[in-house]
Design a protein around this motif. Sequence first.
Motif, mmCIF file in Angstrom:
data_model
loop_
_atom_site.group_PDB
_atom_site.id
_atom_site.type_symbol
_atom_site.label_atom_id
_atom_site.label_comp_id
_atom_site.label_asym_id
_atom_site.label_seq_id
_atom_site.Cartn_x
_atom_site.Cartn_y
_atom_site.Cartn_z
ATOM 1 N N SER A 197 0.829 -1.210 0.000
ATOM 2 C CA SER A 197 0.000 0.000 0.000
ATOM 3 C C SER A 197 0.861 1.255 0.000
ATOM 4 C CB SER A 197 -0.923 0.080 1.208
ATOM 5 O OG SER A 197 -1.165 -1.114 1.800
ATOM 6 N N PHE A 198 1.983 1.190 0.700
ATOM 7 C CA PHE A 198 2.881 2.347 0.741
ATOM 8 C C PHE A 198 3.457 2.621 -0.647
ATOM 9 C CE2 PHE A 198 7.199 4.136 1.703
ATOM 10 C CZ PHE A 198 6.751 5.384 2.106
ATOM 11 N N ARG A 199 3.820 1.549 -1.373
ATOM 12 C CA ARG A 199 4.342 1.722 -2.728
ATOM 13 C C ARG A 199 3.288 2.304 -3.664
ATOM 14 N NH1 ARG A 199 5.529 -3.451 -3.939
ATOM 15 N NH2 ARG A 199 6.184 -4.190 -1.925
ATOM 16 N N GLU A 200 2.016 1.972 -3.430
ATOM 17 C CA GLU A 200 0.935 2.549 -4.229
ATOM 18 C C GLU A 200 0.651 3.999 -3.828
ATOM 19 O OE1 GLU A 200 -2.507 0.054 -3.910
ATOM 20 O OE2 GLU A 200 -1.453 -1.697 -4.687
ATOM 21 N N ALA A 201 0.844 4.311 -2.560
ATOM 22 C CA ALA A 201 0.526 5.648 -2.045
ATOM 23 C C ALA A 201 1.592 6.681 -2.433
ATOM 24 C CB ALA A 201 0.374 5.617 -0.530
ATOM 25 N N GLN A 202 2.835 6.265 -2.535
ATOM 26 C CA GLN A 202 3.922 7.206 -2.826
ATOM 27 C C GLN A 202 3.695 8.037 -4.091
ATOM 28 O OE1 GLN A 202 7.385 4.599 -2.365
ATOM 29 N NE2 GLN A 202 8.230 6.132 -0.979
ATOM 30 N N PRO A 203 3.374 7.428 -5.235
ATOM 31 C CA PRO A 203 3.159 8.258 -6.429
ATOM 32 C C PRO A 203 1.939 9.171 -6.298
ATOM 33 C CG PRO A 203 2.978 5.913 -6.968
ATOM 34 C CD PRO A 203 3.346 6.009 -5.539
ATOM 35 N N ILE A 204 0.940 8.725 -5.539
ATOM 36 C CA ILE A 204 -0.246 9.568 -5.339
ATOM 37 C C ILE A 204 0.134 10.796 -4.523
ATOM 38 C CG2 ILE A 204 -2.520 9.675 -4.241
ATOM 39 C CD1 ILE A 204 -2.822 6.678 -4.984
ATOM 40 N N ILE A 258 -1.885 20.454 -4.468
ATOM 41 C CA ILE A 258 -2.907 20.126 -3.478
ATOM 42 C C ILE A 258 -2.317 20.189 -2.073
ATOM 43 C CG2 ILE A 258 -4.612 18.401 -2.751
ATOM 44 C CD1 ILE A 258 -5.178 19.464 -5.535
ATOM 45 N N ILE A 259 -1.096 19.659 -1.927
ATOM 46 C CA ILE A 259 -0.399 19.730 -0.638
ATOM 47 C C ILE A 259 1.010 20.263 -0.860
ATOM 48 C CG2 ILE A 259 -1.726 17.878 0.453
ATOM 49 C CD1 ILE A 259 0.679 16.023 -0.021
ATOM 50 N N HIS A 260 1.625 20.718 0.224
ATOM 51 C CA HIS A 260 2.986 21.248 0.166
ATOM 52 C C HIS A 260 3.991 20.101 0.115
ATOM 53 C CE1 HIS A 260 6.589 23.474 1.517
ATOM 54 N NE2 HIS A 260 5.985 24.514 0.987
ATOM 55 N N LYS A 261 5.137 20.350 -0.485
ATOM 56 C CA LYS A 261 6.137 19.289 -0.630
ATOM 57 C C LYS A 261 6.654 18.796 0.715
ATOM 58 C CE LYS A 261 10.074 22.363 -1.203
ATOM 59 N NZ LYS A 261 11.301 22.623 -1.923
ATOM 60 N N ASN A 262 6.736 19.677 1.705
ATOM 61 C CA ASN A 262 7.203 19.248 3.025
ATOM 62 C C ASN A 262 6.187 18.336 3.709
ATOM 63 O OD1 ASN A 262 9.400 20.811 2.540
ATOM 64 N ND2 ASN A 262 8.952 22.379 4.059
ATOM 65 N N ALA A 277 4.204 16.300 2.131
ATOM 66 C CA ALA A 277 4.338 15.023 1.440
ATOM 67 C C ALA A 277 5.549 14.256 1.978
ATOM 68 C CB ALA A 277 4.490 15.250 -0.057
ATOM 69 N N ALA A 278 6.646 14.954 2.153
ATOM 70 C CA ALA A 278 7.863 14.316 2.669
ATOM 71 C C ALA A 278 7.624 13.789 4.085
ATOM 72 C CB ALA A 278 9.015 15.309 2.657
ATOM 73 N N ARG A 279 6.899 14.557 4.879
ATOM 74 C CA ARG A 279 6.597 14.153 6.252
ATOM 75 C C ARG A 279 5.731 12.888 6.261
ATOM 76 N NH1 ARG A 279 4.529 18.688 7.905
ATOM 77 N NH2 ARG A 279 2.349 18.132 7.639
ATOM 78 N N HIS A 280 4.711 12.853 5.421
ATOM 79 C CA HIS A 280 3.850 11.668 5.331
ATOM 80 C C HIS A 280 4.669 10.440 4.952
ATOM 81 C CE1 HIS A 280 -0.233 12.898 6.045
ATOM 82 N NE2 HIS A 280 -0.188 13.869 5.142
ATOM 83 N N LYS A 281 5.459 10.558 3.896
ATOM 84 C CA LYS A 281 6.232 9.421 3.408
ATOM 85 C C LYS A 281 7.232 8.943 4.456
ATOM 86 C CE LYS A 281 7.431 11.284 -0.586
ATOM 87 N NZ LYS A 281 7.941 11.430 -1.974
ATOM 88 N N SER A 282 7.888 9.886 5.103
ATOM 89 C CA SER A 282 8.887 9.540 6.091
ATOM 90 C C SER A 282 8.271 8.814 7.289
ATOM 91 C CB SER A 282 9.593 10.809 6.566
ATOM 92 O OG SER A 282 10.483 10.522 7.607
ATOM 93 N N ARG A 283 7.177 9.334 7.784
ATOM 94 C CA ARG A 283 6.541 8.730 8.956
ATOM 95 C C ARG A 283 5.957 7.360 8.640
ATOM 96 N NH1 ARG A 283 3.596 14.032 11.667
ATOM 97 N NH2 ARG A 283 5.530 15.003 12.378
#
Length: 90
Positions: free
Chosen positions: A50-57, A66-70, A72-78
């Motif tokens: 699911s994480f691999r599917e969520a990353q490109p989204i 839609i969202i700020h790059k930071n 997005a980075a925070r979501h992916k990192s956590r």
Amino acid sequence: MANTAQAKKRARQSEDRRQHNTGMRSQLRTSLKKVHTAIATNDKKTADASFREAQPIIDKMVSKGIIHKNKAARHKSRLNAQIKKIATAG
């Protein structure tokens, strides 16, 4: 309400964009929810998929503004950290 033709057009465009952005934001939240659900069940394989599917989204939402790059980075990192935690615990 808008009086000029330009203001009327801008109002139409704003409403169209608002509805589009709402759909995009919903898609993002759904993809994040799938990862969180997999993490909550301690299913590393599903969480990883699911994480691999969520990353490109997530990245797409940044490019669309839609969202700020930071954020997005925070979501992916956590999410990645939580998935790694499952691996060490299990």
